[in-house]
Scaffold this active site. Structure first.
Site, PDB file in Angstrom:
ATOM      1  N   LYS A  35      35.451  41.136  55.310  1.00 48.62           N
ATOM      2  CA  LYS A  35      35.928  39.749  55.148  1.00 48.62           C
ATOM      3  C   LYS A  35      36.697  39.310  56.396  1.00 48.62           C
ATOM      4  O   LYS A  35      36.495  38.210  56.924  1.00 48.62           O
ATOM      5  CB  LYS A  35      36.854  39.713  53.922  1.00 48.62           C
ATOM      6  CG  LYS A  35      37.054  38.341  53.354  1.00 48.62           C
ATOM      7  CD  LYS A  35      37.951  38.408  52.136  1.00 48.62           C
ATOM      8  CE  LYS A  35      37.277  37.857  50.913  1.00 48.62           C
ATOM      9  NZ  LYS A  35      38.143  37.688  49.764  1.00 48.62           N
ATOM     10  N   ARG A 154      43.879  23.649  42.828  1.00 55.62           N
ATOM     11  CA  ARG A 154      42.629  23.785  42.076  1.00 55.62           C
ATOM     12  C   ARG A 154      41.500  24.070  43.049  1.00 55.62           C
ATOM     13  O   ARG A 154      41.408  23.392  44.083  1.00 55.62           O
ATOM     14  CB  ARG A 154      42.297  22.488  41.325  1.00 55.62           C
ATOM     15  CG  ARG A 154      43.247  22.122  40.239  1.00 55.62           C
ATOM     16  CD  ARG A 154      43.124  20.645  39.918  1.00 55.62           C
ATOM     17  NE  ARG A 154      43.423  19.817  41.077  1.00 55.62           N
ATOM     18  CZ  ARG A 154      43.288  18.488  41.114  1.00 55.62           C
ATOM     19  NH1 ARG A 154      42.832  17.843  40.078  1.00 55.62           N
ATOM     20  NH2 ARG A 154      43.596  17.804  42.195  1.00 55.62           N
ATOM     21  N   GLU A 155      40.674  25.041  42.727  1.00 49.83           N
ATOM     22  CA  GLU A 155      39.497  25.256  43.563  1.00 49.83           C
ATOM     23  C   GLU A 155      38.686  23.965  43.561  1.00 49.83           C
ATOM     24  O   GLU A 155      38.593  23.283  42.553  1.00 49.83           O
ATOM     25  CB  GLU A 155      38.662  26.416  43.018  1.00 49.83           C
ATOM     26  CG  GLU A 155      39.348  27.749  43.228  1.00 49.83           C
ATOM     27  CD  GLU A 155      38.652  28.905  42.537  1.00 49.83           C
ATOM     28  OE1 GLU A 155      37.466  28.779  42.179  1.00 49.83           O
ATOM     29  OE2 GLU A 155      39.307  29.937  42.334  1.00 49.83           O
ATOM     30  N   CYS A 263      41.447  31.420  36.436  1.00 54.46           N
ATOM     31  CA  CYS A 263      42.865  31.362  36.042  1.00 54.46           C
ATOM     32  C   CYS A 263      43.116  31.202  34.539  1.00 54.46           C
ATOM     33  O   CYS A 263      43.810  32.019  33.945  1.00 54.46           O
ATOM     34  CB  CYS A 263      43.560  30.245  36.802  1.00 54.46           C
ATOM     35  SG  CYS A 263      43.689  30.601  38.568  1.00 54.46           S
ATOM     36  N   LYS A 266      42.514  34.313  32.126  1.00 55.00           N
ATOM     37  CA  LYS A 266      43.392  35.474  32.341  1.00 55.00           C
ATOM     38  C   LYS A 266      44.870  35.108  32.169  1.00 55.00           C
ATOM     39  O   LYS A 266      45.666  35.916  31.693  1.00 55.00           O
ATOM     40  CB  LYS A 266      43.130  36.106  33.699  1.00 55.00           C
ATOM     41  CG  LYS A 266      43.807  35.449  34.874  1.00 55.00           C
ATOM     42  CD  LYS A 266      43.650  36.286  36.144  1.00 55.00           C
ATOM     43  CE  LYS A 266      44.176  35.540  37.369  1.00 55.00           C
ATOM     44  NZ  LYS A 266      45.593  35.233  37.352  1.00 55.00           N
TER      45      LYS A 266
HETATM   46  N1  NAD Z   1      41.884  30.828  42.466  1.00 59.80           N
HETATM   47  C1  NAD Z   1      42.690  29.869  42.059  1.00 59.80           C
HETATM   48  O1  NAD Z   1      42.279  28.725  41.822  1.00 59.80           O
HETATM   49  C2  NAD Z   1      44.164  30.159  41.889  1.00 59.80           C
HETATM   50  C3  NAD Z   1      45.058  29.085  41.739  1.00 59.80           C
HETATM   51  C4  NAD Z   1      46.406  29.367  41.594  1.00 59.80           C
HETATM   52  C5  NAD Z   1      46.852  30.678  41.569  1.00 59.80           C
HETATM   53  N2  NAD Z   1      45.967  31.704  41.690  1.00 59.80           N
HETATM   54  C6  NAD Z   1      46.475  33.078  41.695  1.00 59.80           C
HETATM   55  O2  NAD Z   1      46.529  33.536  43.054  1.00 59.80           O
HETATM   56  C7  NAD Z   1      46.232  34.938  43.111  1.00 59.80           C
HETATM   57  C8  NAD Z   1      45.062  35.186  44.038  1.00 59.80           C
HETATM   58  O3  NAD Z   1      43.911  34.572  43.487  1.00 59.80           O
HETATM   59  P1  NAD Z   1      42.574  34.360  44.309  1.00 59.80           P
HETATM   60  O4  NAD Z   1      41.693  33.532  43.464  1.00 59.80           O
HETATM   61  O5  NAD Z   1      42.924  33.933  45.689  1.00 59.80           O
HETATM   62  O6  NAD Z   1      42.054  35.881  44.349  1.00 59.80           O
HETATM   63  P2  NAD Z   1      40.870  36.480  45.227  1.00 59.80           P
HETATM   64  O7  NAD Z   1      40.335  37.621  44.464  1.00 59.80           O
HETATM   65  O8  NAD Z   1      39.959  35.372  45.654  1.00 59.80           O
HETATM   66  O9  NAD Z   1      41.580  37.017  46.550  1.00 59.80           O
HETATM   67  C9  NAD Z   1      42.393  38.147  46.610  1.00 59.80           C
HETATM   68  C10 NAD Z   1      42.303  38.729  48.029  1.00 59.80           C
HETATM   69  O10 NAD Z   1      43.263  39.781  48.167  1.00 59.80           O
HETATM   70  C11 NAD Z   1      42.686  40.831  48.902  1.00 59.80           C
HETATM   71  N3  NAD Z   1      43.434  42.081  48.626  1.00 59.80           N
HETATM   72  C12 NAD Z   1      43.431  42.810  47.497  1.00 59.80           C
HETATM   73  N4  NAD Z   1      44.249  43.884  47.637  1.00 59.80           N
HETATM   74  C13 NAD Z   1      44.770  43.803  48.886  1.00 59.80           C
HETATM   75  C14 NAD Z   1      45.680  44.606  49.634  1.00 59.80           C
HETATM   76  N5  NAD Z   1      46.207  45.723  49.095  1.00 59.80           N
HETATM   77  N6  NAD Z   1      46.000  44.248  50.900  1.00 59.80           N
HETATM   78  C15 NAD Z   1      45.453  43.136  51.438  1.00 59.80           C
HETATM   79  N7  NAD Z   1      44.591  42.329  50.776  1.00 59.80           N
HETATM   80  C16 NAD Z   1      44.264  42.661  49.520  1.00 59.80           C
HETATM   81  C17 NAD Z   1      41.237  40.847  48.441  1.00 59.80           C
HETATM   82  O11 NAD Z   1      40.390  41.520  49.350  1.00 59.80           O
HETATM   83  C18 NAD Z   1      40.937  39.335  48.348  1.00 59.80           C
HETATM   84  O12 NAD Z   1      40.461  38.842  49.573  1.00 59.80           O
HETATM   85  C19 NAD Z   1      45.993  35.373  41.666  1.00 59.80           C
HETATM   86  O13 NAD Z   1      47.180  35.863  41.130  1.00 59.80           O
HETATM   87  C20 NAD Z   1      45.596  34.068  40.978  1.00 59.80           C
HETATM   88  O14 NAD Z   1      45.899  34.082  39.594  1.00 59.80           O
HETATM   89  C21 NAD Z   1      44.625  31.464  41.863  1.00 59.80           C
END
Ligand code: NAD
Length: 438
Positions: A35, A154-155, A263, A266
């Site tokens: 990535k 929001r995505e 979101c 979960k």
């Molecule tokens: N997706 C949404 O719309 C959204 C909105 C608000 C909040 N959130 C919250 O934000 C958080 C992240 O969500 P997301 O959708 O971005 O997740 P995601 O799975 O898209 O991204 C997580 C990233 O973290 C990386 N990662 C994992 N372990 C790691 C480590 N030890 N060191 C470095 N990088 C590491 C992964 O490779 C990945 O790229 C979650 O808690 C989610 O609930 C998400």
């Protein structure tokens, strides 16, 4: 300011890029080397409108960079964000904090000078305290505070949501971390973004309360939609009729196939788990989850019923598989529940999604993927709309009719006006509105 963003998923990549765009010096860390390599080459691993151009622009301006190395990112940063995933733990439905804690440990080893560690991930109450303890244990000399700054983007409209948020919630204990967070968000504060400073547990809980409330709103209107179908009422009019009441508000009142995404499922589950653990079960949110699961089960039955009660030997043309438009995210998409049930009932599926097909291939099997919307209709027994991408809203009914074997449209997103579809000669089944036929 110099900022480190750990995790470059939907939240980390958008947030890091936006902070860079606001003028900060941001270095993003991810443990997924492929990535990081892609990002360094200007290739964005996700679909998010406007993000690619913004990443490239800020990389060119040398305000944004990517690495797998904490040593490159953490020591000189004034704020280090944790933005890794917090999926559902299979065992009990609580949030799996393995990645958050692993990151905390790794950060601890590289801290130099006073640093604010910011929980951006959605994490249960008490997580900041755990992060604090992990870092203190790993590096007794570290000078740091832990803040909670939940993300509400929001995505699909993530950049706008970050740049023009309804509010920013910051949980901090003490003046020192508060000043750092204020400096970070200063450009947004100048635009009069409401800033809500709270205690750390309050900020952590606020995120879950927001998502649980929105999930409740969606589920409520879905329940009303079911009643509408039985009594000949129109749920869109009901939504408008209640949504214009300023105490209720118009958003999240679109009836559909049940909520999904990365979101709501979960976070509702994690909130009910926290509530039960502290001895105050939240009956409302538990009912919302149950109603939503049941709804997704019933959607397949609704489709089968619209196809005269049988899908044996039939082909369905499916438009949209992502959990909502303008994203390629397939996490907990309703299509993942609905499509396999249709297949079990004997249907062959031809499907098209503008951005989600690459991701969907990982989760859905035996699908004939087609590269455009009209292609799925060719000799199909019915057209099924599962995601309301804009490009599906103005399709040519004449052309659809000439392609389908029988003029049947099942629309779980209510993107058409029933009378117009009927006039074009279709039998039209939508959500919370009467079936119309031409
Ligand atoms: N997706 C949404 O719309 C959204 C909105 C608000 C909040 N959130 C919250 O934000 C958080 C992240 O969500 P997301 O959708 O971005 O997740 P995601 O799975 O898209 O991204 C997580 C990233 O973290 C990386 N990662 C994992 N372990 C790691 C480590 N030890 N060191 C470095 N990088 C590491 C992964 O490779 C990945 O790229 C979650 O808690 C989610 O609930 C998400």
């Amino acid at each position: 300011m110099r900022v480190a963003m750990i995790g470059t998923g939907y939240v980390g990549l958008v947030t890091g890029t936006c902070f860079a765009d606001l003028g900060h010096d941001v270095i993003c860390v991810d443990n997924d080397a492929a990535k990081v390599e892609h990002l360094r080459n200007g290739e964005i691993p996700i679909f998010e409108p406007g993000l690619e151009a913004m990443v490239r622009q800020n990389v060119r301006a040398k305000r944004l960079s990517f690495t797998t190395s904490y040593a490159d990112a953490v020591p000189d940063s004034e704020a280090v964000f944790i933005a890794v995933g917090t999926p559902t733990k299979e065992t009990d439905g609580s949030a799996d904090l393995t990645a958050v804690y692993a990151v905390a440990k790794e950060i601890a080893r590289h801290l130099k000078g006073y640093t604010v560690i910011v929980d951006k991930s959605t994490v249960p109450v008490g997580t900041a305290g755990e992060v604090q303890a992990i870092i203190a244990k790993e590096n007794a000399q570290a000078e740091f505070d832990v803040a909670s700054n939940p993300e509400f983007l929001r995505e699909g409209s993530a950049i706008d949501d970050f740049m023009k948020p309804d509010r920013v919630v910051i949980g901090v204990d003490g003046e020192r971390p508060r000043k750092v967070m204020q400096a970070l968000y200063r450009p947004l504060i100048l635009h009069e973004t409401p800033m809500i400073y709270t205690s750390v547990p309050t900020a952590e809980l606020t995120k879950y309360a927001a998502n649980a409330f929105l999930a409740t709103k969606v589920t409520f209107i879905n329940d009303i939609a079911d009643i509408c179908e039985r009594v000949g009422a129109d749920v869109q009019d009901v939504s408008r009729g209640i949504g214009l009441d300023s105490r209720i508000g118009p958003k999240f009142l679109q009836a559909g196939a049940g909520f999904g995404g990365s979101c709501f499922p979960k976070d509702t589950l994690a909130l009910t788990e926290t509530a039960r653990r502290v001895g105050t079960p939240t009956l409302i949110v538990e009912a919302v989850m149950e109603a939503n699961n049941e709804r997704k089960r019933r959607m397949a039955q609704k489709i089968i019923a619209a196809c005269d009660g049988s899908l044996e030997g039939k082909t369905l043309g499916v438009l949209g598989v992502t959990f909502k438009p303008n994203t390629d995210d397939m996490r907990d998409a309703p299509s993942l529940d609905i499509v396999p049930k249709l297949q079990q009932a004997g249907a062959r599926i031809r499907a098209y999604d503008p951005e989600g097909m690459k991701e969907a291939r990982k989760y859905l099997t035996d699908i004939e993927w087609i590269e455009n919307a009209y292609g799925v209709m060719d000799q199909a027994d019915a057209l099924l709309i599962l995601t309301e991408w804009n490009e599906f809203r103005a399709l040519d009914f004449k052309r659809i009719k000439s392609l389908l074997k029988s003029p049947l449209i099942i629309d779980l997103r209510n993107i058409y006006v029933p009378a117009e579809v009927a006039q074009a000669g279709f039998s039209y089944h939508s959500v919370g509105r009467e079936v119309t036929s031409g």
